[in-house]
Design a protein around this motif. Sequence first.
Motif, PDB file in Angstrom:
ATOM      1  N   LEU A 148     -19.788 -22.443  -6.809  1.00 49.01           N
ATOM      2  CA  LEU A 148     -19.362 -21.807  -5.564  1.00 49.01           C
ATOM      3  C   LEU A 148     -17.976 -21.187  -5.672  1.00 49.01           C
ATOM      4  N   ALA A 149     -17.053 -21.916  -6.264  1.00 48.51           N
ATOM      5  CA  ALA A 149     -15.662 -21.439  -6.351  1.00 48.51           C
ATOM      6  C   ALA A 149     -15.210 -21.213  -7.786  1.00 48.51           C
ATOM      7  N   THR A 150     -16.185 -21.062  -8.706  1.00 52.45           N
ATOM      8  CA  THR A 150     -15.815 -20.854 -10.106  1.00 52.45           C
ATOM      9  C   THR A 150     -16.596 -19.716 -10.768  1.00 52.45           C
ATOM     10  N   GLU A 151     -17.769 -19.373 -10.228  1.00 50.62           N
ATOM     11  CA  GLU A 151     -18.605 -18.346 -10.839  1.00 50.62           C
ATOM     12  C   GLU A 151     -18.723 -17.152  -9.888  1.00 50.62           C
ATOM     13  N   GLY A 152     -18.022 -16.095 -10.193  1.00 50.29           N
ATOM     14  CA  GLY A 152     -18.072 -14.907  -9.363  1.00 50.29           C
ATOM     15  C   GLY A 152     -17.136 -14.944  -8.174  1.00 50.29           C
ATOM     16  N   SER A 153     -16.413 -16.045  -8.007  1.00 53.40           N
ATOM     17  CA  SER A 153     -15.464 -16.163  -6.911  1.00 53.40           C
ATOM     18  C   SER A 153     -14.470 -17.268  -7.239  1.00 53.40           C
ATOM     19  N   THR A 154     -13.241 -17.062  -6.843  1.00 54.52           N
ATOM     20  CA  THR A 154     -12.245 -18.129  -6.986  1.00 54.52           C
ATOM     21  C   THR A 154     -12.343 -19.138  -5.856  1.00 54.52           C
ATOM     22  N   GLY A 155     -13.072 -18.768  -4.783  1.00 52.92           N
ATOM     23  CA  GLY A 155     -13.178 -19.631  -3.619  1.00 52.92           C
ATOM     24  C   GLY A 155     -11.965 -19.598  -2.708  1.00 52.92           C
ATOM     25  N   ARG A 156     -11.016 -18.753  -3.028  1.00 57.22           N
ATOM     26  CA  ARG A 156      -9.761 -18.725  -2.276  1.00 57.22           C
ATOM     27  C   ARG A 156      -9.959 -18.385  -0.802  1.00 57.22           C
ATOM     28  N   PHE A 157     -10.935 -17.519  -0.507  1.00 53.50           N
ATOM     29  CA  PHE A 157     -11.114 -17.062   0.865  1.00 53.50           C
ATOM     30  C   PHE A 157     -12.323 -17.696   1.543  1.00 53.50           C
ATOM     31  N   LEU A 158     -12.831 -18.784   0.988  1.00 51.83           N
ATOM     32  CA  LEU A 158     -13.986 -19.431   1.603  1.00 51.83           C
ATOM     33  C   LEU A 158     -13.587 -20.089   2.922  1.00 51.83           C
TER      34      LEU A 158
END
Length: 579
Positions: A85-95
């Motif tokens: 979720l926060a490592t593949e295709g996204s840093t998850g910073r804006f979740l």
Amino acid sequence: MNTTTSVPTDATAAEDAAGGLPLRFERDVPIPMSDGTVLRCNVFRPREEGTYPVVMALGAYGKDVHFADAFAPQWKVLTGLYPGLATEGSTGRFLRWEVVDPERWVPDGFVVIQVDARGTGRSPGFLDPFGPVETRDYYECIEWAGTQPWSNGRVGLIGVSYLAIKQWQVAALRPPHLAAIVPWEGSADFYRDGGAHGGIFSSSFTFAWWPRQVLSNQYGSGDSTHRDRDTGERTTGPAFSPALLEGNRAEHPQDRLRHRLDDAWNRARTGRLSEIEVPVLSAANWGGAGMHLRGNVEGYLAAGSAEKWLFAHIGTHYESFYLPRYVALQKRFLGHYLRGDDNGWEREPRVQLAIRRPDGTATLRAEHEWPLARTQWTPFYLDAGDGTLDLQTPRATAQASFTAMSGSLDFSTAPFTEEAELTGPVALRLWISSSTADADLFVVLRVFGPDGRERTFIGAHEPVPMAQGWLRASHRKLDPDLSQPYRPYHAHDEVQKLEPGTVYPVDVEIWPTSMVFPLGYRLVLTVQGHDFVVAPPGRLLHDHPEDRAAPEFAGTTTLHTGPAHPALLLVPRIPAAAV
């Protein structure tokens, strides 16, 4: 109405705010309302100049509050199910809770906008959740977004729960720049779907939700523990005095409790579904009894849109929204309607259902309508003498009673001799008498295996049985124009008390369901006068003392069956040969 004010577009500042990510991020962008209030939003857009479709959400949970900070237990579950979720295709910073991840949408050519609703987060004003002023604000936000220089003029709405409820409401106002909506697990009828199930006030969630999820995000709350991870600032702006904060908000739980019928206050918070014209993708969760399931099904049915889809899934309230296969579905739908992607969406089956089994698995199946046209509406008759559900009406008159606040009655089918699928709405006709002037009915459909053990399921919020329904006997009046044999529709416009000891027919709406019963499994109907909880203490309870005061709701309820009182459970049997 001001719809032409532009967002400040300092590209350097935007790129700096995005921290080197492949998107522009602008924080606290002002959106002026026609009454002079200024709402604040976060805008995420591609770095390349151009015009793009807009994906928007408006809610009360804080556009700057990270998912993991506000909902740590749910974050743990979600990242366990989806480690990337926060490592593949996204840093998850804006979740953020119940909204799309900008890092997964902007690179595909969408502008993502997250708006703090009036009186929440960084948006000042009077906080009145789900109210008509908030809905009008949303209209103005849509029109603002549709006229910005980076917008292609088409705005789509997407989000879960609160952010889905608002979609049903605002889409009925027909903002000219609104092009499509994706209400993902969101109630449509403010009274029936969430506030008062069958006329019984849904208290525990409302009173817990208000301080934890709303007041913690009220604009001006100096006590809020939420901090913007980027700036370190409190996400609720300035710190106001407790007295000013109280004056800046409605007292939502008390308002719900005070409005016991489907009155003008409740109707002002229910979208006029028949007025909706834009394409709709309504996503329901079979495990969402007591919260959103009914709304997604009824919203799909009642929406005036010519192009609409119903998608029913399983799992928790939040996982499906973020899992890659569901995100791909969302993007196909919105890509088609917001920028004309030739992706074949128009050929998608109008109804797609996860057909459940007792082991917790489900198989996605394409259908074309709801309820299913091939449904065999099958009555199972209750026998209070032996506690059975049978295809034949019992010959003998019988009665069985339970103590409302503690007891229950069970009625069981014989073990199925062949696999049986039940998919659709369910209706229950009871004949009851009470020792008091009212009675609450909590009815449950349950699944039992050949080993005698009950099978329960992962629900949207907590473990759940197969299906549930509720009715306050004094709210038994039906709306004859909206009722169907398989889905009673209660008027909730007056209270009709009971004469103690007198027998009354009552019809209970059981929320939609899907279940395949393997050979040897049984369907059990439980009727009681208090909440059915799979895993105590339970989250969605109806236990407010002002709504269920003793002694009126603490009496003895009696069920009557037999030739003069044909009590029956009408179930949607789907013939095996046609599956």
